[in-house]
Design an enzyme around this catalytic site. Structure first.
Site, mmCIF file in Angstrom:
data_model
loop_
_atom_site.group_PDB
_atom_site.id
_atom_site.type_symbol
_atom_site.label_atom_id
_atom_site.label_comp_id
_atom_site.label_asym_id
_atom_site.label_seq_id
_atom_site.Cartn_x
_atom_site.Cartn_y
_atom_site.Cartn_z
ATOM 1 N N HIS A 265 -4.018 0.590 -0.520
ATOM 2 C CA HIS A 265 -3.356 0.091 0.692
ATOM 3 C C HIS A 265 -1.859 0.427 0.659
ATOM 4 O O HIS A 265 -1.316 1.017 1.604
ATOM 5 C CB HIS A 265 -3.565 -1.421 0.800
ATOM 6 C CG HIS A 265 -2.939 -2.041 2.018
ATOM 7 N ND1 HIS A 265 -3.645 -2.301 3.164
ATOM 8 C CD2 HIS A 265 -1.668 -2.441 2.268
ATOM 9 C CE1 HIS A 265 -2.828 -2.829 4.076
ATOM 10 N NE2 HIS A 265 -1.619 -2.936 3.549
ATOM 11 N N GLU A 266 -1.200 0.081 -0.441
ATOM 12 C CA GLU A 266 0.243 0.341 -0.537
ATOM 13 C C GLU A 266 0.523 1.838 -0.562
ATOM 14 O O GLU A 266 1.559 2.287 -0.068
ATOM 15 C CB GLU A 266 0.849 -0.358 -1.761
ATOM 16 C CG GLU A 266 0.738 -1.890 -1.743
ATOM 17 C CD GLU A 266 1.221 -2.543 -0.445
ATOM 18 O OE1 GLU A 266 2.158 -2.020 0.191
ATOM 19 O OE2 GLU A 266 0.630 -3.587 -0.051
ATOM 20 N N HIS A 269 0.875 3.043 2.919
ATOM 21 C CA HIS A 269 2.240 2.811 3.410
ATOM 22 C C HIS A 269 3.198 3.853 2.822
ATOM 23 O O HIS A 269 4.060 4.396 3.507
ATOM 24 C CB HIS A 269 2.724 1.417 2.998
ATOM 25 C CG HIS A 269 2.116 0.287 3.786
ATOM 26 N ND1 HIS A 269 2.214 0.210 5.157
ATOM 27 C CD2 HIS A 269 1.426 -0.822 3.399
ATOM 28 C CE1 HIS A 269 1.600 -0.903 5.577
ATOM 29 N NE2 HIS A 269 1.116 -1.540 4.537
ATOM 30 N N GLU A 294 0.840 -0.132 9.418
ATOM 31 C CA GLU A 294 -0.408 -0.735 8.958
ATOM 32 C C GLU A 294 -1.602 0.181 9.257
ATOM 33 O O GLU A 294 -2.590 0.166 8.521
ATOM 34 C CB GLU A 294 -0.578 -2.110 9.617
ATOM 35 C CG GLU A 294 -1.518 -3.052 8.900
ATOM 36 C CD GLU A 294 -1.086 -3.445 7.493
ATOM 37 O OE1 GLU A 294 0.066 -3.180 7.088
ATOM 38 O OE2 GLU A 294 -1.919 -4.026 6.770
HETATM 39 ZN ZN ZN Z 1 0.093 -3.415 4.710
#
Ligand code: ZN
Length: 501
Positions: A265-266, A269, A294
């Protein structure tokens, strides 16, 4: 064009200060000893004052006026016009908020955070309620200073998702709510044992988790020459310029998904941040919005990391890294386990299907609290009623209910919807990337080749930075506006297969 260059140079100074503040923030959450807290708070407050003063000061105003005059002859899609539009927005937003209101908000939220933590630990809403009253009051004032057409929430949302309105968010939620609730019920009817999640909570050595996770995120394209991963209490991504984009993670030796999917997830980003400045090194080179940010993290975490093709490629190495835990577990069992759907009380533990219901609940709570339709004293009861309606669950106490999230104590009202906007956009982006690759994305992922997907995202999303409003960026990248239909179809398809319904 000299005025444009002069404005960029001035903003580069402000940006350098903001990046320095980000380094301090990163250190605070990773390596700073507890004794550093007081001086760190003073350092960060001093820097943020300097940044705010510089951003709203006469030099910015003068240079911006001059740049606007210089850009006047350029078309609306030109870089110069986009630059002055974006900077004007930032300048006006910062300048509209009186200094004493900003300072009061900073003071109240700093105190409120401690009271929220205390209230959550004691599961006692009454301890936090007066602080939320104050934050709501200051937030209403801020919304009125920022300006709106009668709906205060619009002004708040616009800070995180420029150009998106409350009515648009409400319409998206209306569109996804019935199908999502129906899907959750269909899955629940299969019984709690329809998918066996026990493979997730076997023993996974922390160092081996770290090594495996790094192999994965390197394969996805995270550039360790322009970033690093450290441990922190909460996972996050922070950028000190596109040459230094860092992520953090946390490990649980008895629950593999936390670190693994947290890292992916990170990384989503971080890939966005690492790709931002290729076209625009200056003020246009930031993220388009929180929702777009996101969309990147969710795309890599869910559409890639929790997909069958991904595990076609990575399951054998995972099994080899953890033979004791996974030696007897098949790839299909693993795939189903990581996609188990279970209504839960806690947002951060939610699966893909129920996640947006958590956001919807918060959106409804926030708009009602902000308008005053819902008194703060009645909020826990309203929260629990919605939990019952959407999830069939009743929180045993407020710690597992209305006190679970940090956002409101930090004054972040209007922020939650960006999570759902990101989910919806992530599917549209993935579909378009697949279409543009001639339907070859799954085969590429199954072969461990993530470069084509990353370069599509670089080309269609990352490189544009803040040049376009998020909704315009979505149209340019996917050919249409934000649309919940592909997202709902994706959920039906994927979880229909996981649950064989
Ligand atoms: Zn996030």
């Amino acid at each position: 064009m000299n005025e444009i260059i002069a404005l960029e140079a001035h903003l580069a100074d402000i940006r350098a200060l903001a990046e320095a503040a980000a380094v301090l923030g990163w250190d605070q959450q990773t390596y700073m000893p507890p004794g550093g807290a007081d001086s760190r708070a003073a350092q960060m407050a001093a820097l943020s004052t300097v940044i705010h003063e510089k951003m709203t000061g006469p030099e910015t105003a003068r240079r911006l006026d001059a740049a606007e005059a210089a850009a006047r002859g350029d078309g609306p899609d030109s870089d110069a016009a986009a630059l002055v539009r974006v900077v004007r927005r930032d300048f006006d937003q910062a300048a509209k908020l009186p200094g004493n209101l900003v300072a009061e908000m900073a003071r109240v939220t700093a105190l409120a955070h401690a009271h929220w933590a205390d209230a959550r630990a004691a599961s006692d809403w009454v301890r936090f309620a007066p602080w939320l009253e104050q934050i709501l009051d200051l937030t209403r004032q801020a919304a009125d200073h920022l300006g709106h057409g009668g709906e205060r929430y619009d002004a708040l949302l616009d800070q995180y998702e420029p150009g998106t309105t409350t009515a648009e968010v409400r319409a998206l939620f209306e569109a996804i709510k019935p199908d999502t609730v129906a899907l959750v019920q269909k899955i629940a009817a299969q019984g709690p044992d329809a998918v066996d999640a026990s493979p997730l909570s076997r023993f996974y050595d922390e160092d081996k988790q770290k090594a495996f996770g790094e192999t994965v995120i390197k394969a996805l394209g995270y550039d360790f020459n322009r970033g690093r991963q450290d441990r922190a209490l909460h996972p996050f991504c922070t950028s000190f310029g596109s040459g230094d984009v860092r992520i953090t993670t946390r490990f649980d030796p008895h629950f593999l998904p936390m670190a693994l999917f947290g890292s992916i997830h990170e990384t989503g980003h971080a890939l966005y941040e690492q790709g931002l400045n290729s076209r625009y090194p200056g003020a246009l080179g930031g993220a388009a919005s929180l929702g777009v940010h996101e969309s990147q993290s969710r795309l890599w975490e869910n559409l890639v990391g929790r997909s069958r093709p991904f595990w076609n490629h990575f399951y054998a190495p995972l099994q080899a890294a953890f033979p004791d835990a996974l030696g007897g577990t098949s790839e299909d069992q693993w795939y189903r386990a990581i996609n188990r759907v279970a209504p839960s009380l806690i947002r951060v533990e939610a699966d893909e299907v129920t996640y947006n219901l958590h956001i919807l609940l918060r959106f409804e709570m926030e708009t009602a609290l902000l308008s005053g339709a819902l008194p703060v004293a009645d909020a826990p009861e309203a929260w629990n009623k919605k939990m019952e309606d959407y999830f069939g669950l009743t929180p045993p106490d407020d710690a597992a209910g209305i006190l679970q999230d940090v956002h409101w104590s930090a004054g972040l009202i209007g922020y939650f919807p960006t999570y759902t906007l990101g989910n919806i956009l992530s599917v549209q982006l993935y579909r378009q990337a697949d279409k543009d690759s001639g339907g070859g994305l799954a085969a590429q992922i199954a072969a461990g080749d993530f470069a084509p997907l990353l370069s599509w995202l670089r080309e269609n999303v990352h490189q544009w930075g803040r040049k376009f409003l998020p909704k315009d960026l979505a149209v340019r990248a996917t050919g249409g506006p934000l649309d919940p239909a592909p997202y709902l179809a994706y959920l039906q398809d994927k979880f229909g297969s996981v649950y064989r319904i």
